[in-house]
Structure formats: structure tokens, C-alpha cells
Design an enzyme around this catalytic site. Structure first.
Site, mmCIF file in Angstrom:
data_model
loop_
_atom_site.group_PDB
_atom_site.id
_atom_site.type_symbol
_atom_site.label_atom_id
_atom_site.label_comp_id
_atom_site.label_asym_id
_atom_site.label_seq_id
_atom_site.Cartn_x
_atom_site.Cartn_y
_atom_site.Cartn_z
ATOM 1 N N HIS A 1 -1.732 -14.636 -12.345
ATOM 2 C CA HIS A 1 -2.388 -15.624 -11.495
ATOM 3 C C HIS A 1 -2.163 -17.051 -11.991
ATOM 4 C CE1 HIS A 1 -5.261 -12.287 -9.926
ATOM 5 N NE2 HIS A 1 -4.146 -12.351 -9.236
ATOM 6 N N HIS B 1 1.008 -6.408 -1.590
ATOM 7 C CA HIS B 1 -0.061 -5.515 -2.084
ATOM 8 C C HIS B 1 -1.264 -6.387 -2.417
ATOM 9 C CE1 HIS B 1 3.737 -3.395 -2.794
ATOM 10 N NE2 HIS B 1 3.061 -2.269 -2.782
ATOM 11 N N SER C 1 -5.227 -12.716 -5.871
ATOM 12 C CA SER C 1 -4.173 -13.648 -5.479
ATOM 13 C C SER C 1 -4.304 -14.149 -4.039
ATOM 14 C CB SER C 1 -2.793 -13.032 -5.730
ATOM 15 O OG SER C 1 -2.753 -11.683 -5.338
ATOM 16 N N GLU D 1 -2.105 -4.868 3.002
ATOM 17 C CA GLU D 1 -2.833 -3.952 2.118
ATOM 18 C C GLU D 1 -2.978 -2.626 2.855
ATOM 19 O OE1 GLU D 1 -4.388 -1.793 -0.481
ATOM 20 O OE2 GLU D 1 -3.806 -3.826 -1.089
ATOM 21 N N ASP E 1 2.284 -0.585 4.860
ATOM 22 C CA ASP E 1 3.000 -0.399 3.604
ATOM 23 C C ASP E 1 3.586 -1.745 3.186
ATOM 24 O OD1 ASP E 1 4.571 1.433 1.588
ATOM 25 O OD2 ASP E 1 6.047 0.098 2.493
ATOM 26 N N GLY E 2 3.305 -2.157 1.963
ATOM 27 C CA GLY E 2 3.646 -3.504 1.547
ATOM 28 C C GLY E 2 5.126 -3.809 1.531
ATOM 29 N N ASP F 1 3.244 -7.112 -5.885
ATOM 30 C CA ASP F 1 2.346 -6.765 -6.997
ATOM 31 C C ASP F 1 1.872 -5.325 -6.831
ATOM 32 O OD1 ASP F 1 0.471 -6.777 -9.018
ATOM 33 O OD2 ASP F 1 -1.012 -7.914 -7.874
#
Length: 259
Positions: free
Chosen positions: A19, A42, A97, A115, A139-140, A160
């Protein structure tokens, strides 16, 4: 895989690393008046309570942001973001984030968040309500492929994942060059855990071959508890912003103090 719950790990040393770098990159991007596009593959739930039982159980936040926060420069964008969001959400709040991005970006910028976990997606949608962010349950990685290149073309993508499957590392080694080919001006930021068995190393070798000029920054720390395999945190930056080495040097010094 939908078993990972970041509430147990929010605010840990890996989050501090990730971060702080994210805030530095976004701070750099927003120096220009031109609008930008921000993506996360994600996104998680966006906001965590470090006084929740799951955070207290692991003690990772106590060893992470609770120690690191005061060691950051007072004007660091990550520290300033934490202070502002805690003033709004409470002293034990920890922004993920998506909320960090929403705080640092401007009304002219666009935020796109994916997400897949149903409960995390619902929480994320609630947290991001009113920010103008576009939140989807997808799905990311498929989300990233389908949305690039964006308009505006300036911007960044944060990947991520939880790395619950060993194959995730080499899948990402194949994916990042594809994403770069689609969006060659975008900053691609990939976070990965450093585990004792070194399973991230082939991924890094492949990425360095495929994407010369990629920046890799890693920090090390002791495992949180006996049997815990994570010994550090790594970030890959494709198209790293100018001057990012100043930030990585700052983080090297910070994590030396935390040892």
C-alpha cells in the site's frame, strides 16, 4: 479459489509494503492534470477493522501498520491517507487498496474493481458506494483481460491475488506480457508473497525475460508465527513511474527498522 479472507491479514507487513508503493504510484500519476484509469483485479472488501477478532487472532496488524505507521514520513501519501480514512471510519479502521485509491484519485479519474467472493463483493460495494467506483463480481484476471486497454489510457492496474494455488505464479508470468501488449502505456503492479520455498523465483525470471525494464522490489521479514511460510513481500512494476527508486529506498530503510 474463494477460501482466502484478508481480514485475518489486513494491515500486516505485506500490506504496508504494497500500500505504501501503491500510494506513491498514485501520487505520481495525479501530479498531471490528465485523467487516468485505475483497475484492481482482486479488490477484497475495501475496509477492515483491526479490532475485529480475526485481526487480533493473527496479530499481523500489530506487527505491521501499528509499528510502521509512525516510522513513515509525515507527508507520505500512505500515512496521510490512513489518517484521513481513520478520521472518517474510526481509529481501528484499515483501508484496503480500493479505498486508498478512491481517496487519492480525483473526480476526473475512473475506478474499476473486481472481486469474486460473494460476501467480500457485497462489503466492497457498500464501502465504495458514493465514490463513483465501478464494482463488479467477476474473476479478476478475466476482468483485467476484458477491460484493457481502457479510456483514459493513462493509469494503472493492481493485481493482488491470494496465491492459493502454486500454478498462480507461472500463470501470472504468462498473463502480464499479454496485458502489457494490450495496454503498453499502463502501469501494471503485481504483488506476490515471498515464501520460504522460493516458488516466486521462476515467475520473476520469466517476467524479466519477457518485459525488460520491469522493476522488482522485495522486502523481508520474520514469519509471523511458527510454521508460517511467508518471509517477505514482493512487487513487480511494469512501466515503473519515474523516481520510484526514491520510494523503494525509503521502504528498504523502513523495513530495516522493523526487523
Amino acid at each position: 479459489m474463494l477460501s482466502y479472507q484478508h481480514g485475518y491479514h489486513a494491515g500486516n507487513l505485506a500490506d504496508v509494503h504494497k500500500h505504501a508503493l501503491l500510494a506513491a504510484v498514485l501520487s505520481y500519476l495525479t501530479r498531471k492534470d490528465k485523467p487516468l484509469s485505475y483497475f484492481e483485479s482482486h479488490a477484497g472488501r475495501g475496509l477492515y477493522d483491526l479490532a475485529a477478532p480475526e485481526a487480533i487472532k493473527t496479530g499481523e496488524a500489530a506487527a505491521g501498520i501499528a509499528r510502521a505507521g509512525a516510522l513513515l514520513p509525515a507527508d507520505h501519501p500512505y500515512r496521510a491517507c490512513l489518517a484521513a480514512l481513520r478520521a472518517r471510519h474510526g481509529a481501528t479502521a484499515y483501508p484496503g487498496s480500493p479505498l486508498i485509491a478512491a481517496h487519492l484519485l480525483r473526480p476526473t479519474d475512473t475506478i474499476h474493481l473486481a472481486e469474486l467472493h460473494p460476501a467480500e463483493h457485497r462489503a466492497l460495494s457498500d464501502v465504495m458506494a458514493g465514490t463513483g467506483a465501478h464494482v463488479v463480481r467477476e474473476d479478476g484476471l478475466a476482468f483485467a483481460v476484458s477491460r484493457l486497454p481502457p479510456m483514459p489510457r493513462r493509469g494503472m492496474l493492481l493485481i493482488d491475488p491470494s496465491f492459493e494455488v502454486k500454478d498462480d505464479y507461472m500463470s501470472l508470468a504468462r498473463l502480464l506480457p499479454q496485458l502489457h501488449a494490450k495496454w503498453n502505456v499502463g502501469i501494471l503492479m503485481l504483488w506476490y508473497p515471498i515464501l520460504a520455498d522460493g516458488r516466486h523465483r521462476p515467475m520473476l525470471s520469466a517476467l524479466r525475460r519477457a518485459l525488460p525494464g520491469t522493476l522488482v522490489h522485495e522486502v523481508g521479514f520474520a514469519p509471523m508465527r511458527p510454521g508460517h511460510g511467508m518471509t517477505g513481500s514482493g512487487v513487480v512494476l511494469v512501466n515503473p513511474p519515474f523516481g520510484i527508486e526514491k520510494e523503494t529506498a525509503l521502504l528498504d530503510g523502513l523495513f530495516e527498522k522493523l526487523r
